[in-house]
Write a protein that holds these residues in place. Structure first.
Motif, PDB file in Angstrom:
ATOM      1  N   GLY A 138      19.335 -48.222 -25.257  1.00 58.60           N
ATOM      2  CA  GLY A 138      19.319 -48.904 -26.544  1.00 58.60           C
ATOM      3  C   GLY A 138      18.539 -48.140 -27.591  1.00 58.60           C
ATOM      4  O   GLY A 138      18.981 -47.973 -28.735  1.00 58.60           O
ATOM      5  N   LEU A 139      17.350 -47.642 -27.217  1.00 58.24           N
ATOM      6  CA  LEU A 139      16.530 -46.860 -28.148  1.00 58.24           C
ATOM      7  C   LEU A 139      17.237 -45.559 -28.531  1.00 58.24           C
ATOM      8  O   LEU A 139      17.159 -45.126 -29.689  1.00 58.24           O
ATOM      9  CB  LEU A 139      15.170 -46.553 -27.513  1.00 58.24           C
ATOM     10  N   LEU A 140      17.926 -44.932 -27.561  1.00 56.15           N
ATOM     11  CA  LEU A 140      18.673 -43.700 -27.846  1.00 56.15           C
ATOM     12  C   LEU A 140      19.759 -43.959 -28.890  1.00 56.15           C
ATOM     13  O   LEU A 140      19.942 -43.167 -29.824  1.00 56.15           O
ATOM     14  CB  LEU A 140      19.297 -43.155 -26.558  1.00 56.15           C
ATOM     15  N   LEU A 141      20.480 -45.064 -28.738  1.00 52.51           N
ATOM     16  CA  LEU A 141      21.548 -45.373 -29.684  1.00 52.51           C
ATOM     17  C   LEU A 141      20.989 -45.691 -31.070  1.00 52.51           C
ATOM     18  O   LEU A 141      21.576 -45.292 -32.086  1.00 52.51           O
ATOM     19  CB  LEU A 141      22.377 -46.552 -29.172  1.00 52.51           C
ATOM     20  N   ILE A 142      19.884 -46.400 -31.121  1.00 53.37           N
ATOM     21  CA  ILE A 142      19.288 -46.717 -32.421  1.00 53.37           C
ATOM     22  C   ILE A 142      18.794 -45.440 -33.100  1.00 53.37           C
ATOM     23  O   ILE A 142      18.987 -45.244 -34.311  1.00 53.37           O
ATOM     24  CB  ILE A 142      18.137 -47.733 -32.266  1.00 53.37           C
ATOM     25  N   TYR A 143      18.162 -44.543 -32.346  1.00 51.65           N
ATOM     26  CA  TYR A 143      17.726 -43.258 -32.896  1.00 51.65           C
ATOM     27  C   TYR A 143      18.932 -42.468 -33.418  1.00 51.65           C
ATOM     28  O   TYR A 143      18.899 -41.905 -34.533  1.00 51.65           O
ATOM     29  CB  TYR A 143      16.993 -42.446 -31.836  1.00 51.65           C
ATOM     30  N   THR A 144      20.007 -42.424 -32.618  1.00 53.99           N
ATOM     31  CA  THR A 144      21.223 -41.721 -33.038  1.00 53.99           C
ATOM     32  C   THR A 144      21.790 -42.336 -34.309  1.00 53.99           C
ATOM     33  O   THR A 144      22.217 -41.625 -35.226  1.00 53.99           O
ATOM     34  CB  THR A 144      22.286 -41.778 -31.923  1.00 53.99           C
ATOM     35  N   ALA A 145      21.790 -43.677 -34.374  1.00 54.70           N
ATOM     36  CA  ALA A 145      22.317 -44.371 -35.549  1.00 54.70           C
ATOM     37  C   ALA A 145      21.519 -44.022 -36.803  1.00 54.70           C
ATOM     38  O   ALA A 145      22.090 -43.765 -37.872  1.00 54.70           O
ATOM     39  CB  ALA A 145      22.299 -45.879 -35.302  1.00 54.70           C
ATOM     40  N   VAL A 146      20.197 -44.010 -36.667  1.00 52.41           N
ATOM     41  CA  VAL A 146      19.336 -43.694 -37.818  1.00 52.41           C
ATOM     42  C   VAL A 146      19.592 -42.272 -38.299  1.00 52.41           C
ATOM     43  O   VAL A 146      19.746 -42.011 -39.504  1.00 52.41           O
ATOM     44  CB  VAL A 146      17.847 -43.886 -37.455  1.00 52.41           C
ATOM     45  N   GLN A 147      19.660 -41.318 -37.358  1.00 53.03           N
ATOM     46  CA  GLN A 147      19.901 -39.929 -37.729  1.00 53.03           C
ATOM     47  C   GLN A 147      21.275 -39.748 -38.364  1.00 53.03           C
ATOM     48  O   GLN A 147      21.424 -39.019 -39.351  1.00 53.03           O
ATOM     49  CB  GLN A 147      19.766 -39.030 -36.491  1.00 53.03           C
ATOM     50  N   LEU A 148      22.277 -40.403 -37.774  1.00 56.35           N
ATOM     51  CA  LEU A 148      23.634 -40.289 -38.311  1.00 56.35           C
ATOM     52  C   LEU A 148      23.712 -40.875 -39.715  1.00 56.35           C
ATOM     53  O   LEU A 148      24.366 -40.317 -40.600  1.00 56.35           O
ATOM     54  CB  LEU A 148      24.622 -41.007 -37.384  1.00 56.35           C
ATOM     55  N   PHE A 149      23.020 -41.990 -39.940  1.00 59.57           N
ATOM     56  CA  PHE A 149      23.038 -42.601 -41.267  1.00 59.57           C
ATOM     57  C   PHE A 149      22.290 -41.731 -42.279  1.00 59.57           C
ATOM     58  O   PHE A 149      22.735 -41.578 -43.424  1.00 59.57           O
ATOM     59  CB  PHE A 149      22.399 -44.000 -41.213  1.00 59.57           C
ATOM     60  N   ARG A 150      21.167 -41.160 -41.870  1.00 57.92           N
ATOM     61  CA  ARG A 150      20.396 -40.290 -42.779  1.00 57.92           C
ATOM     62  C   ARG A 150      21.203 -39.074 -43.210  1.00 57.92           C
ATOM     63  O   ARG A 150      21.104 -38.618 -44.353  1.00 57.92           O
ATOM     64  CB  ARG A 150      19.109 -39.829 -42.095  1.00 57.92           C
ATOM     65  N   HIS A 151      21.991 -38.539 -42.284  1.00 54.81           N
ATOM     66  CA  HIS A 151      22.746 -37.309 -42.576  1.00 54.81           C
ATOM     67  C   HIS A 151      24.251 -37.584 -42.616  1.00 54.81           C
ATOM     68  O   HIS A 151      25.055 -36.740 -42.243  1.00 54.81           O
ATOM     69  CB  HIS A 151      22.430 -36.255 -41.516  1.00 54.81           C
ATOM     70  N   ARG A 152      24.612 -38.782 -43.096  1.00 50.06           N
ATOM     71  CA  ARG A 152      26.025 -39.198 -43.102  1.00 50.06           C
ATOM     72  C   ARG A 152      26.871 -38.376 -44.069  1.00 50.06           C
ATOM     73  O   ARG A 152      28.093 -38.320 -43.923  1.00 50.06           O
ATOM     74  CB  ARG A 152      26.129 -40.680 -43.472  1.00 50.06           C
ATOM     75  N   ASP A 153      26.243 -37.735 -45.049  1.00 51.33           N
ATOM     76  CA  ASP A 153      26.981 -36.940 -46.039  1.00 51.33           C
ATOM     77  C   ASP A 153      26.952 -35.450 -45.706  1.00 51.33           C
ATOM     78  O   ASP A 153      27.201 -34.611 -46.579  1.00 51.33           O
ATOM     79  CB  ASP A 153      26.419 -37.175 -47.440  1.00 51.33           C
ATOM     80  N   GLU A 154      26.641 -35.130 -44.451  1.00 48.80           N
ATOM     81  CA  GLU A 154      26.617 -33.736 -44.022  1.00 48.80           C
ATOM     82  C   GLU A 154      27.651 -33.524 -42.919  1.00 48.80           C
ATOM     83  O   GLU A 154      28.216 -34.472 -42.373  1.00 48.80           O
ATOM     84  CB  GLU A 154      25.226 -33.347 -43.501  1.00 48.80           C
ATOM     85  N   ASP A 155      27.883 -32.269 -42.586  1.00 48.02           N
ATOM     86  CA  ASP A 155      28.755 -31.908 -41.471  1.00 48.02           C
ATOM     87  C   ASP A 155      27.966 -31.061 -40.482  1.00 48.02           C
ATOM     88  O   ASP A 155      27.048 -30.335 -40.884  1.00 48.02           O
ATOM     89  CB  ASP A 155      29.971 -31.099 -41.961  1.00 48.02           C
ATOM     90  N   PRO A 156      28.309 -31.137 -39.192  1.00 52.05           N
ATOM     91  CA  PRO A 156      27.633 -30.261 -38.223  1.00 52.05           C
ATOM     92  C   PRO A 156      27.876 -28.799 -38.573  1.00 52.05           C
ATOM     93  O   PRO A 156      28.961 -28.433 -39.032  1.00 52.05           O
ATOM     94  CB  PRO A 156      28.306 -30.634 -36.895  1.00 52.05           C
ATOM     95  N   ASP A 157      26.862 -27.984 -38.372  1.00 49.64           N
ATOM     96  CA  ASP A 157      26.985 -26.555 -38.646  1.00 49.64           C
ATOM     97  C   ASP A 157      27.430 -25.850 -37.367  1.00 49.64           C
ATOM     98  O   ASP A 157      26.634 -25.630 -36.460  1.00 49.64           O
ATOM     99  CB  ASP A 157      25.646 -26.005 -39.137  1.00 49.64           C
ATOM    100  N   VAL A 158      28.717 -25.517 -37.303  1.00 51.26           N
ATOM    101  CA  VAL A 158      29.263 -24.889 -36.101  1.00 51.26           C
ATOM    102  C   VAL A 158      28.616 -23.536 -35.854  1.00 51.26           C
ATOM    103  O   VAL A 158      28.339 -23.146 -34.712  1.00 51.26           O
ATOM    104  CB  VAL A 158      30.797 -24.729 -36.219  1.00 51.26           C
ATOM    105  N   ASP A 159      28.337 -22.799 -36.934  1.00 49.77           N
ATOM    106  CA  ASP A 159      27.724 -21.474 -36.782  1.00 49.77           C
ATOM    107  C   ASP A 159      26.304 -21.559 -36.226  1.00 49.77           C
ATOM    108  O   ASP A 159      25.774 -20.580 -35.723  1.00 49.77           O
ATOM    109  CB  ASP A 159      27.693 -20.746 -38.135  1.00 49.77           C
ATOM    110  N   ASP A 160      25.686 -22.739 -36.317  1.00 50.21           N
ATOM    111  CA  ASP A 160      24.327 -22.923 -35.816  1.00 50.21           C
ATOM    112  C   ASP A 160      24.312 -23.345 -34.348  1.00 50.21           C
ATOM    113  O   ASP A 160      23.258 -23.567 -33.772  1.00 50.21           O
ATOM    114  CB  ASP A 160      23.602 -23.981 -36.671  1.00 50.21           C
TER     115      ASP A 160
END
Length: 340
Positions: A138-160
């Protein structure tokens, strides 16, 4: 507790393998550009297969387990759409020819299924042995949700991606795709093609998605068979869905925010379940029917809101979302030059 016979497991896995084999054979035997009509037909077929399985499952094992299956299927299907965003980014970054995209997607689905099978077995074992794993998930999903919401306007950097960087540093790579091969020999020297790098990127992304999606579906049901079936049938349609909605993905501008809400909701559900079991039975739990309503409602709202947004503002573009911030390319290049 579900009592699934060995025969049922065998038939289910066999059906999934047959469907995967068809995809692999089509990808290998007839590389081609997948048109809208073909993608639509395959997408409808896979949805009907998933629904037919769910109806049979509900009739055979009861409506409650059937509801859990459909809730799990919807969760995994919604997460798989976000997965498609990343596939599009990878295909674009590496300029994968359209005739080879079918092969890449099929490989990605096979690898995703294999990874999920491992995580399902591991997750089910941990949940059976240690009830506090519900709290951790549950804590893992909430952490993931917070991070995803914070960076919702970004894309993963494949080159990174660490695997992609390592491959580019240590492996000789051909400049073109050499007919869709993974390796080839040039002047007596064995080299990998860009398709090999693409598959590395797809595989590492699949691993990250498995780490998120398995705890999410365990928040809907604790039955390993349902978790596996929901994952398998959601992923089987991913290849056709990619070609069907590739143009539509750019319009789902609120999808990442919606997925963050869904992951946070399931995380809270898992924590409440842990508290109900380990702390006090007076702690309320969130029922599966309510979960199904909330998940379906969130997806419906973000889809409609996204389409209205892009209709009013055609320049608005959707993003896959990221679990961490990525520096601008120029800044990253300067840091690399400074390190040298």
């Amino acid at each position: 507790m579900l009592d699934i016979s060995t025969l049922t497991w065998t038939v289910t896995v066999g059906l999934i393998l047959v469907l995967l084999a068809v995809d692999l054979i089509l990808a290998a035997a007839r590389p081609h550009r997948v048109g809208f009509g073909e993608a639509t037909a395959w997408s409808v077929f896979y949805v009907l297969v998933a629904v037919a399985f769910g109806v049979w499952f509900a009739l055979r094992y009861g409506g409650d387990f059937g509801t859990e299956y459909f809730a799990g299927y919807i969760v995994e299907k919604s997460l798989s759409v976000d997965n498609l965003f990343v596939f599009v980014i990878i295909m674009t970054t590496f300029a994968v020819p359209e005739e080879h995209q079918h092969k890449v997607l099929t490989f990605g689905i096979v690898l995703a299924l294999a990874m999920r099978a491992v995580f399902i077995a591991l997750g089910a074992t941990l949940l059976a042995l240690f009830s506090f794993m519900f709290l951790l998930f549950g804590l893992l999903l909430i952490y993931t949700a917070v991070q995803l919401f914070r960076h919702r306007d970004e894309d993963p950097d494949v080159d990174d991606n660490v695997m992609v960087r390592a491959a580019r540093r240590f492996l000789p790579i051909t400049p073109d795709y050499v007919g869709g091969r993974l390796t080839t020999r040039v002047e007596g020297r064995r080299m990998v093609t860009p398709l090999f790098i693409v598959l590395l990127a797809i595989g590492s992304i699949d691993l990250l998605f498995a780490l998120d999606s398995i705890p999410a579906v365990f928040g809907v049901t604790q039955e390993p068979y349902i978790v596996f079936a929901a994952n398998a049938f959601a992923l089987l349609g991913l290849r056709a869905l990619f070609f069907l909605v590739k143009g539509l993905l750019d319009r789902l501008v609120y999808l990442s925010a919606g997925l963050a809400l869904i992951l946070a909701f399931i995380g809270v559900k898992l924590i409440l379940h842990w508290a109900h079991v380990d702390l006090s039975e007076s702690v309320p739990e969130i029922s599966t029917p309510l979960s199904l309503i909330v998940i379906g409602g969130v997806l419906a709202v973000v889809t409609v809101a996204s389409l209205l947004k892009t209709r009013r503002d055609p320049t608005a573009t959707a993003h896959a979302g990221s679990l961490r911030a990525h520096p601008p390319k120029a800044a990253a290049s300067e840091r690399e030059d400074g390190a040298r």
